[in-house]
Write a protein that holds these residues in place. Structure first.
Motif, mmCIF file in Angstrom:
data_model
loop_
_atom_site.group_PDB
_atom_site.id
_atom_site.type_symbol
_atom_site.label_atom_id
_atom_site.label_comp_id
_atom_site.label_asym_id
_atom_site.label_seq_id
_atom_site.Cartn_x
_atom_site.Cartn_y
_atom_site.Cartn_z
ATOM 1 N N ALA A 1 0.832 -1.206 0.000
ATOM 2 C CA ALA A 1 0.000 0.000 0.000
ATOM 3 C C ALA A 1 0.866 1.255 0.000
ATOM 4 O O ALA A 1 0.549 2.243 -0.673
ATOM 5 C CB ALA A 1 -0.927 -0.002 1.212
ATOM 6 N N PHE A 2 1.976 1.217 0.764
ATOM 7 C CA PHE A 2 2.880 2.369 0.768
ATOM 8 C C PHE A 2 3.532 2.551 -0.596
ATOM 9 O O PHE A 2 3.632 3.669 -1.105
ATOM 10 C CB PHE A 2 3.945 2.203 1.849
ATOM 11 C CG PHE A 2 5.000 3.284 1.835
ATOM 12 C CD1 PHE A 2 4.721 4.535 2.340
ATOM 13 C CD2 PHE A 2 6.261 3.045 1.300
ATOM 14 C CE1 PHE A 2 5.678 5.545 2.320
ATOM 15 C CE2 PHE A 2 7.216 4.039 1.267
ATOM 16 C CZ PHE A 2 6.928 5.294 1.780
ATOM 17 N N GLN A 3 3.991 1.462 -1.203
ATOM 18 C CA GLN A 3 4.631 1.560 -2.512
ATOM 19 C C GLN A 3 3.667 2.040 -3.582
ATOM 20 O O GLN A 3 4.053 2.765 -4.491
ATOM 21 C CB GLN A 3 5.227 0.209 -2.903
ATOM 22 C CG GLN A 3 6.438 -0.182 -2.060
ATOM 23 C CD GLN A 3 7.179 -1.384 -2.624
ATOM 24 O OE1 GLN A 3 6.563 -2.319 -3.104
ATOM 25 N NE2 GLN A 3 8.498 -1.350 -2.573
ATOM 26 N N GLN A 4 2.409 1.638 -3.472
ATOM 27 C CA GLN A 4 1.422 2.101 -4.438
ATOM 28 C C GLN A 4 1.175 3.598 -4.282
ATOM 29 O O GLN A 4 0.986 4.315 -5.282
ATOM 30 C CB GLN A 4 0.110 1.335 -4.250
ATOM 31 C CG GLN A 4 -0.947 1.663 -5.296
ATOM 32 C CD GLN A 4 -2.179 0.791 -5.151
ATOM 33 O OE1 GLN A 4 -2.273 -0.026 -4.235
ATOM 34 N NE2 GLN A 4 -3.129 0.957 -6.057
ATOM 35 N N ALA A 5 1.168 4.063 -3.034
ATOM 36 C CA ALA A 5 0.950 5.494 -2.788
ATOM 37 C C ALA A 5 2.183 6.327 -3.091
ATOM 38 O O ALA A 5 2.067 7.498 -3.470
ATOM 39 C CB ALA A 5 0.523 5.704 -1.335
ATOM 40 N N HIS A 6 3.389 5.735 -2.954
ATOM 41 C CA HIS A 6 4.640 6.477 -3.153
ATOM 42 C C HIS A 6 5.600 5.655 -4.006
ATOM 43 O O HIS A 6 6.641 5.200 -3.525
ATOM 44 C CB HIS A 6 5.279 6.808 -1.810
ATOM 45 C CG HIS A 6 4.416 7.646 -0.914
ATOM 46 N ND1 HIS A 6 4.218 8.994 -1.130
ATOM 47 C CD2 HIS A 6 3.677 7.307 0.177
ATOM 48 C CE1 HIS A 6 3.399 9.465 -0.191
ATOM 49 N NE2 HIS A 6 3.063 8.462 0.604
ATOM 50 N N PRO A 7 5.288 5.472 -5.290
ATOM 51 C CA PRO A 7 6.165 4.661 -6.152
ATOM 52 C C PRO A 7 7.534 5.289 -6.376
ATOM 53 O O PRO A 7 8.456 4.607 -6.815
ATOM 54 C CB PRO A 7 5.378 4.563 -7.464
ATOM 55 C CG PRO A 7 4.485 5.772 -7.453
ATOM 56 C CD PRO A 7 4.112 5.985 -6.020
ATOM 57 N N GLU A 8 7.677 6.576 -6.051
ATOM 58 C CA GLU A 8 8.953 7.254 -6.257
ATOM 59 C C GLU A 8 9.965 6.954 -5.160
ATOM 60 O O GLU A 8 11.153 7.286 -5.293
ATOM 61 C CB GLU A 8 8.732 8.767 -6.336
ATOM 62 C CG GLU A 8 8.487 9.483 -5.003
ATOM 63 C CD GLU A 8 7.088 9.285 -4.422
ATOM 64 O OE1 GLU A 8 6.792 9.872 -3.369
ATOM 65 O OE2 GLU A 8 6.289 8.555 -5.041
ATOM 66 N N ILE A 9 9.543 6.309 -4.073
ATOM 67 C CA ILE A 9 10.419 6.043 -2.942
ATOM 68 C C ILE A 9 10.844 4.581 -2.947
ATOM 69 O O ILE A 9 10.001 3.679 -2.978
ATOM 70 C CB ILE A 9 9.728 6.381 -1.607
ATOM 71 C CG1 ILE A 9 9.393 7.872 -1.546
ATOM 72 C CG2 ILE A 9 10.623 5.991 -0.421
ATOM 73 C CD1 ILE A 9 8.631 8.279 -0.302
ATOM 74 N N MET A 10 12.149 4.364 -2.899
ATOM 75 C CA MET A 10 12.691 3.010 -2.772
ATOM 76 C C MET A 10 12.973 2.742 -1.297
ATOM 77 O O MET A 10 13.803 3.420 -0.683
ATOM 78 C CB MET A 10 13.974 2.857 -3.579
ATOM 79 C CG MET A 10 14.639 1.498 -3.442
ATOM 80 S SD MET A 10 13.663 0.155 -4.127
ATOM 81 C CE MET A 10 13.775 0.541 -5.885
ATOM 82 N N LEU A 11 12.287 1.766 -0.723
ATOM 83 C CA LEU A 11 12.435 1.454 0.693
ATOM 84 C C LEU A 11 13.342 0.236 0.849
ATOM 85 O O LEU A 11 13.059 -0.834 0.317
ATOM 86 C CB LEU A 11 11.059 1.173 1.308
ATOM 87 C CG LEU A 11 10.998 0.929 2.812
ATOM 88 C CD1 LEU A 11 11.490 2.149 3.573
ATOM 89 C CD2 LEU A 11 9.568 0.588 3.223
ATOM 90 N N ASN A 12 14.437 0.404 1.580
ATOM 91 C CA ASN A 12 15.388 -0.679 1.858
ATOM 92 C C ASN A 12 15.306 -1.044 3.332
ATOM 93 O O ASN A 12 15.420 -0.175 4.202
ATOM 94 C CB ASN A 12 16.817 -0.259 1.506
ATOM 95 C CG ASN A 12 16.969 0.072 0.034
ATOM 96 O OD1 ASN A 12 16.394 -0.582 -0.824
ATOM 97 N ND2 ASN A 12 17.743 1.107 -0.263
ATOM 98 N N LEU A 13 15.111 -2.334 3.623
ATOM 99 C CA LEU A 13 14.960 -2.793 5.000
ATOM 100 C C LEU A 13 16.159 -3.625 5.424
ATOM 101 O O LEU A 13 16.620 -4.490 4.678
ATOM 102 C CB LEU A 13 13.693 -3.635 5.156
ATOM 103 C CG LEU A 13 12.363 -2.995 4.758
ATOM 104 C CD1 LEU A 13 11.224 -3.964 5.027
ATOM 105 C CD2 LEU A 13 12.137 -1.697 5.506
ATOM 106 N N VAL A 14 16.660 -3.368 6.630
ATOM 107 C CA VAL A 14 17.685 -4.204 7.250
ATOM 108 C C VAL A 14 17.219 -4.520 8.661
ATOM 109 O O VAL A 14 16.575 -3.698 9.310
ATOM 110 C CB VAL A 14 19.060 -3.511 7.282
ATOM 111 C CG1 VAL A 14 19.578 -3.274 5.882
ATOM 112 C CG2 VAL A 14 19.001 -2.193 8.052
ATOM 113 N N THR A 15 17.507 -5.729 9.146
ATOM 114 C CA THR A 15 17.087 -6.103 10.491
ATOM 115 C C THR A 15 18.153 -5.730 11.503
ATOM 116 O O THR A 15 19.335 -5.936 11.274
ATOM 117 C CB THR A 15 16.798 -7.615 10.582
ATOM 118 O OG1 THR A 15 17.957 -8.349 10.185
ATOM 119 C CG2 THR A 15 15.636 -7.993 9.680
ATOM 120 N N ARG A 16 17.720 -5.180 12.603
ATOM 121 C CA ARG A 16 18.602 -4.826 13.702
ATOM 122 C C ARG A 16 17.900 -5.170 15.005
ATOM 123 O O ARG A 16 16.833 -4.656 15.305
ATOM 124 C CB ARG A 16 18.946 -3.321 13.683
ATOM 125 C CG ARG A 16 19.811 -2.882 12.528
ATOM 126 C CD ARG A 16 21.229 -3.421 12.665
ATOM 127 N NE ARG A 16 22.093 -2.924 11.614
ATOM 128 C CZ ARG A 16 22.217 -3.478 10.403
ATOM 129 N NH1 ARG A 16 21.507 -4.567 10.132
ATOM 130 N NH2 ARG A 16 23.029 -2.983 9.501
#
Length: 296
Positions: free
Chosen positions: A117-132
């Motif tokens: 849902a976030f990617q559909q609303a903001h396709p211009e943002i690349m979200l990178n996830l790392v676990t900590r």
């Protein structure tokens, strides 16, 4: 601004890092696909530019000087940041990138299903996830924000409240059949499973229920996922956030040892370094995430 003549080139720093890691000009040259002469010239040029020796030359190896050892730590951090920035740009050259640290089970069970849902609303943002799992320093890692569990105050960072949680003692159906649990005190007869990042969770929960809370011992786990799996396998009782084990409860792999869910003292927060507060991708993600967490 530092004069350009005092700033070493990436080529010199890359050769320096390779020689420092391998202890050999030959090995560094092989790694970088350069000639030995080119790497040697890079090291000499860097030492001349800095005005001091970086290595102690021995017959077959190159050993860092004390100053060189300190310098290489800073150089590696800078090269890592440049590399990450370049990868982020290549991944999304037309928009912003948001590097987010997350808690593993929270990300898997709660966040990931909502991210489309976030990617559909903001396709211009690349979200990178790392676990900590442990505490970390925003200054030492190229992260824009993190989802953390704890108190409202985060040293050297800004934060916004996301959500609370309720925890409940759960176990396998087989373990529940072996014991008779009618109250919190009865749980002391069964083995406890403990999360390393919440070592006193059982003591707090037992005390809140009016039961004996001293001397709780048990197997230790570093992640909720392995803790839940161990409980489902019948190894003992686990104190789990109810919203993160809905699937196991629905499938009957885990069952409540007591149908008593109580709120945790701590909560989930989105945390970020102050200098990233106005970063547009973070501002958009923060607005979306807080709205998502406010849903029933």
């Amino acid at each position: 601004m530092i004069p350009r003549r005092l700033l070493p080139s990436i080529a010199l720093l890359t050769s320096f890092d390779a020689v420092a890691r391998t202890g050999s000009v030959t090995a560094a040259a092989r790694e970088l696909a350069l000639t030995q002469g080119a790497v040697s010239r890079h090291i000499k040029a860097l030492e001349e530019q800095l005005g001091g020796d970086l290595f102690v030359r021995e017959r077959l190896t190159m050993r860092l000087t004390l100053a060189g050892d300190s310098y290489v730590r800073e150089v590696r951090d800078a090269l890592r940041r440049i590399s990450m920035a370049s990868l982020n740009f290549r991944a999304n050259p037309k928009g912003g990138t948001l590097n987010l640290a997350v808690l593993p089970l929270f990300a898997t069970r709660w966040l990931a299903p909502r991210l489309p849902a976030f990617q559909q609303a903001h396709p211009e943002i690349m979200l990178n996830l790392v676990t900590r799992l442990d505490q970390f320093d925003f200054q030492a890692e190229p992260l824009d924000a993190a989802i953390r569990f704890g108190k409202a105050q985060w040293q050297g960072a800004e934060s916004v409240f996301l959500r609370r949680e309720e925890v409940m003692p759960v176990c396998s159906p087989g373990l529940l059949e072996r014991f008779t649990f009618t109250g919190a005190g009865d749980l002391r007869a069964a083995p406890f499973l403990i999360l390393v990042s919440r070592p006193d969770a059982w003591e707090k929960w037992l005390a809140a229920q009016g039961a004996e809370a001293e001397g709780v011992h048990g197997m230790m786990f570093d992640q909720f996922a392995t803790l839940a799996s161990a409980a489902a396998a019948g190894l003992g009782l686990a104190l789990m956030p109810t919203f993160l084990i809905e699937e196991e409860l629905q499938r009957g792999e885990l069952v409540p040892a007591l149908k008593t869910a109580s709120p945790s003292e701590d909560s989930y927060y989105l945390v970020w370094p102050p200098e990233r507060g106005l970063y547009p991708p973070l501002a958009r993600f923060k607005a979306w995430l807080t709205a998502e967490c406010s849903r029933p």
